[in-house]
Design a protein around this motif. Structure first.
Motif, mmCIF file in Angstrom:
data_model
loop_
_atom_site.group_PDB
_atom_site.id
_atom_site.type_symbol
_atom_site.label_atom_id
_atom_site.label_comp_id
_atom_site.label_asym_id
_atom_site.label_seq_id
_atom_site.Cartn_x
_atom_site.Cartn_y
_atom_site.Cartn_z
ATOM 1 N N GLU A 1 0.809 -1.205 0.058
ATOM 2 C CA GLU A 1 -0.120 -0.027 0.012
ATOM 3 C C GLU A 1 0.679 1.334 0.121
ATOM 4 O O GLU A 1 0.499 2.486 -0.444
ATOM 5 N N ALA A 2 1.842 0.931 0.699
ATOM 6 C CA ALA A 2 2.979 2.336 0.371
ATOM 7 C C ALA A 2 3.495 2.663 -0.900
ATOM 8 O O ALA A 2 3.799 3.879 -1.196
ATOM 9 N N PRO A 8 0.485 3.986 -4.559
ATOM 10 C CA PRO A 8 0.138 5.167 -5.265
ATOM 11 C C PRO A 8 1.074 5.728 -6.348
ATOM 12 O O PRO A 8 0.627 6.590 -7.136
ATOM 13 N N VAL A 41 9.304 5.946 -3.823
ATOM 14 C CA VAL A 41 8.840 6.335 -2.306
ATOM 15 C C VAL A 41 10.187 5.853 -1.439
ATOM 16 O O VAL A 41 10.919 5.180 -1.555
ATOM 17 N N THR A 83 3.768 13.402 0.230
ATOM 18 C CA THR A 83 2.584 12.448 0.442
ATOM 19 C C THR A 83 3.064 11.504 1.252
ATOM 20 O O THR A 83 3.812 10.731 0.783
ATOM 21 N N THR A 86 2.423 7.610 2.638
ATOM 22 C CA THR A 86 1.692 6.717 1.967
ATOM 23 C C THR A 86 2.003 5.455 2.975
ATOM 24 O O THR A 86 1.213 4.159 2.709
#
Ligand code: UDP
Length: 246
Positions: free
Chosen positions: A106-107, A110, A158, A196, A198
């Motif tokens: 899920e991290a 996006p 990320v 953002t 995450t």
């Protein structure tokens, strides 16, 4: 929940047991493209943590009923090697690794442009070879670079790190001794360029002000990690371009 055992003094004369300041990261080493058979891969060291991420895909997804007709499905498997910890870890998945796999996927989700590859899977495998707390953050950093190495279209990388509380102080990037004997541990992942978040988890307790200070500290460290991830990718690809020219 953490209680902070308070039996071990983790801060002496303003320094942590490994000599770090409160806002200091452990040394980081990143190597891109370390596995021949993976589409993308990355070796990531964060202090005593050593992890490898391998990415396969986009490839036709099996089982077919799990396919998404509109976009790729990202699968993420976090695995800790039996020899990666002090007490041998029983091989195979357990509740902890299932949870870490889920939040790590899920991290990353996006930023992956999944809409380009309907009906496929993008499989991310993270293997922890040596652990010293913060393995999920090291895994996310490695996986993000490995996805880029695989040529998967992404909005950005990320970056991830944990903050925590030891002996009443908010500190960056806990090691295992600090994690086991501290009061709180909060892993964070973010898209550094857009700030953002995450992933945000917490084990233990922070006062509101400590939480805010900790989050700021983690975010600023993610910016540093982002630069190192970028540099490792640039290094890898400028090397291949150079080789081609020769
Ligand atoms: N750990 C361990 N055995 C286990 C699970 C964890 O020795 O079965 C250690 C390992 O060093 C790990 C640390 O405890 O890095 C902290 O684990 P946590 O669940 O907080 O996840 P992490 O901080 O690694 O993301």
């Amino acid at each position: 929940m953490k209680e902070g055992k308070g039996e071990i003094e983790l801060i002496k004369e303003g320094k942590r047991l490994d000599g770090r300041g409160f806002e200091e990261l452990r040394p980081i080493k990143i190597e891109v493209g370390v596995l021949k058979r993976a589409d993308g891969s990355c070796y990531f060291e964060l202090g005593g943590n050593k992890v490898i991420a391998a990415v396969y895909g986009p490839r036709e997804m099996h089982p077919r009923h799990a396919q998404d007709a509109k976009m790729a499905v990202v699968r993420y498997r976090y695995n800790m090697a039996p020899f990666s910890v002090d007490d041998r870890k029983r091989p195979g998945p357990d509740r902890r690794s299932v949870e870490i796999s889920k939040v790590s996927r899920e991290a990353l989700d996006p930023v992956v442009m999944r809409e380009y590859y309907p009906k496929t899977s993008i499989d991310v495998y993270v293997e922890v070879l040596q652990s010293d707390a913060g393995t999920r953050t090291a895994g996310i950093n490695a996986a993000s670079v490995a996805l880029a190495d695989a040529g998967i279209p992404m909005k950005d990388l990320v970056s991830s790190v944990a903050v925590g509380k030891i002996d009443g102080e908010v500190v960056l990037d806990l090691d295992a001794m600090e994690d086991n004997n501290g009061e709180a541990d909060m892993p964070v992942a973010m898209v550094a360029r857009t700030n953002t978040i995450t992933l945000l988890q917490m084990d233990g307790r922070f006062e509101k002000e400590e939480f805010e200070r900790g989050l700021k500290l983690a975010m600023s460290a993610c910016h540093k990690i982002y630069e190192l991830q970028r540099a490792a990718l640039i290094d890898r690809y400028s090397e291949s371009v150079g080789e081609g020219e020769e």
